[in-house]
Design an enzyme around this catalytic site. Structure first.
Site, short mmCIF file in Angstrom:
data_model
loop_
_atom_site.label_atom_id
_atom_site.label_comp_id
_atom_site.label_asym_id
_atom_site.label_seq_id
_atom_site.Cartn_x
_atom_site.Cartn_y
_atom_site.Cartn_z
N HIS A 56 61.04 -10.70 -10.64
CA HIS A 56 61.41 -10.27 -11.99
C HIS A 56 60.94 -11.25 -13.05
O HIS A 56 61.41 -11.19 -14.20
CB HIS A 56 62.92 -10.11 -12.09
CG HIS A 56 63.51 -9.22 -11.06
ND1 HIS A 56 63.09 -7.92 -10.87
CD2 HIS A 56 64.50 -9.43 -10.15
CE1 HIS A 56 63.79 -7.37 -9.89
NE2 HIS A 56 64.64 -8.27 -9.42
N HIS A 218 63.90 -2.95 -9.09
CA HIS A 218 63.57 -3.27 -7.70
C HIS A 218 62.62 -2.23 -7.11
O HIS A 218 62.57 -2.06 -5.89
CB HIS A 218 64.85 -3.35 -6.85
CG HIS A 218 65.79 -4.40 -7.31
ND1 HIS A 218 66.83 -4.12 -8.16
CD2 HIS A 218 65.84 -5.74 -7.07
CE1 HIS A 218 67.50 -5.24 -8.41
NE2 HIS A 218 66.92 -6.22 -7.76
#
Length: 332
Positions: A56, A218
């Protein structure tokens, strides 16, 4: 999919070492851990810790620094860090005033952060936790109970970090962070999925003339697959989904993040931002702060997300206070 890596099992460790070597003045890595800790911790202030799966970036380690996080814990790609790693981060930043954990609402993160908090409490460290659930798109997904935590987490980092830097107590910092969670909302879209190193498979399938609306960070599919639309049409759809959740009215002030998901050119993000701000202005809503760029990504996913924070005078003060991190800096 081609990636610039060595072995898939080494990507997190080598990434963290690379970050420290690039920014040795900013932080250090705790030996034997995946924890990056801010250098020159301020004395007698509440420690602020966040983290989650890698992939991320710049979240979360990119927000370690004065006025934001004191430590960030990285798990494997799209996988929660372990409680023992989190405990080391808590112990490293505790200055006697307690520690606040900022957790995105994913089942693994919540469970492991709670376990780490209990372990720290057993060692005499006061710990509070705030759980971010800003995504308006999906509830009770494969990764969560309730709504997911996404890019709105950055505003929680900023406001909690600024309040802690000012000397607020653990109780006061947690209260402010909880208020941010109640007043920040996000939604994302993807044009192409991400692929975890070594997996060989994308997170979802999407055709060249389609977009996935409401994706998670995700690689999860979203709430709806739609045909490819223009940037202006996409801006309108995101604004329509996000703003009603905040019950904004004419004259309200906001802070906005137009966030890239990892593989979206800045050109496209600024085009999206252009129409978003026109829509806000048409509704009489003010944008006092705007961030455009990669703040919370999903590897090489192509797409973007919109985050809107409803401001009060207090939230406005803290979200614009000085901070020094590699991903977001505000000077005096």
């Amino acid at each position: 999919m081609k990636k610039i890596i060595n072995q898939p099992d080494d990507v997190v460790s080598q990434m963290l070492d690379g970050m420290v070597k690039a920014h040795p003045e900013s932080y250090e890595r705790l030996e034997g851990t995946t924890v990056l800790v801010r250098k020159n911790l301020s004395d007698n202030k509440v420690g602020i810790v966040s983290g989650g799966g890698s992939g991320h970036e710049p979240a979360h380690a990119g927000f370690v620094g004065e006025g934001m996080l004191d430590a960030a814990v990285s798990g494997e790609v799209f996988t929660s860090p372990t409680p023992d790693q989190m405990l080391e981060a808590i112990k490293a930043v505790d200055q006697g005033a307690g520690v606040l954990l900022i957790t995105k609402n994913y089942t693994g993160d919540v469970m492991n952060f709670e376990m780490a908090a209990e372990m720290a409490e057993d060692e005499g460290i006061s710990v509070e936790q705030v759980i971010v659930n800003d995504d308006v798109a999906v509830e009770d997904s494969t990764h969560t109970t309730g709504r997911r935590g996404v890019a709105g987490t950055i505003f929680v980092h900023k406001i909690a970090g600024a309040a802690a830097q000012e000397g607020k107590t653990l109780k006061e910092v947690k209260a402010l962070a909880d208020e941010v969670v109640q007043n920040v909302r996000s939604m994302g879209v993807a044009l192409h999925p991400a692929q975890v190193p070594g997996s060989g498979n994308p997170g979802f399938d999407i055709k060249e003339n389609e977009m996935e609306l409401g994706i998670g960070i995700h690689g999860e599919p979203g709430m709806e697959t739609i045909g490819l639309i223009s940037a202006d049409e996409l801006a309108e759809r995101l604004v329509e989904e996000v703003l009603p959740e905040l019950k904004l009215k004419q004259g309200d002030e906001t802070a906005v993040i137009v966030n890239g998901m990892g593989a979206t050119p800045l050109m496209e993000l600024y085009i999206l931002n252009n129409r978003i701000h026109d829509l806000l202005r048409e509704k009489g809503i003010k944008s006092e702060l705007t961030l455009v760029g990669n703040y919370m990504t999903a590897l090489e996913m192509a797409g973007a997300s919109l985050t809107v924070l409803k401001l009060t005078n207090v939230r406005k003060k803290y979200v614009t206070n000085p901070c020094q991190t590699i991903a977001w800096t505000i000077n005096d």
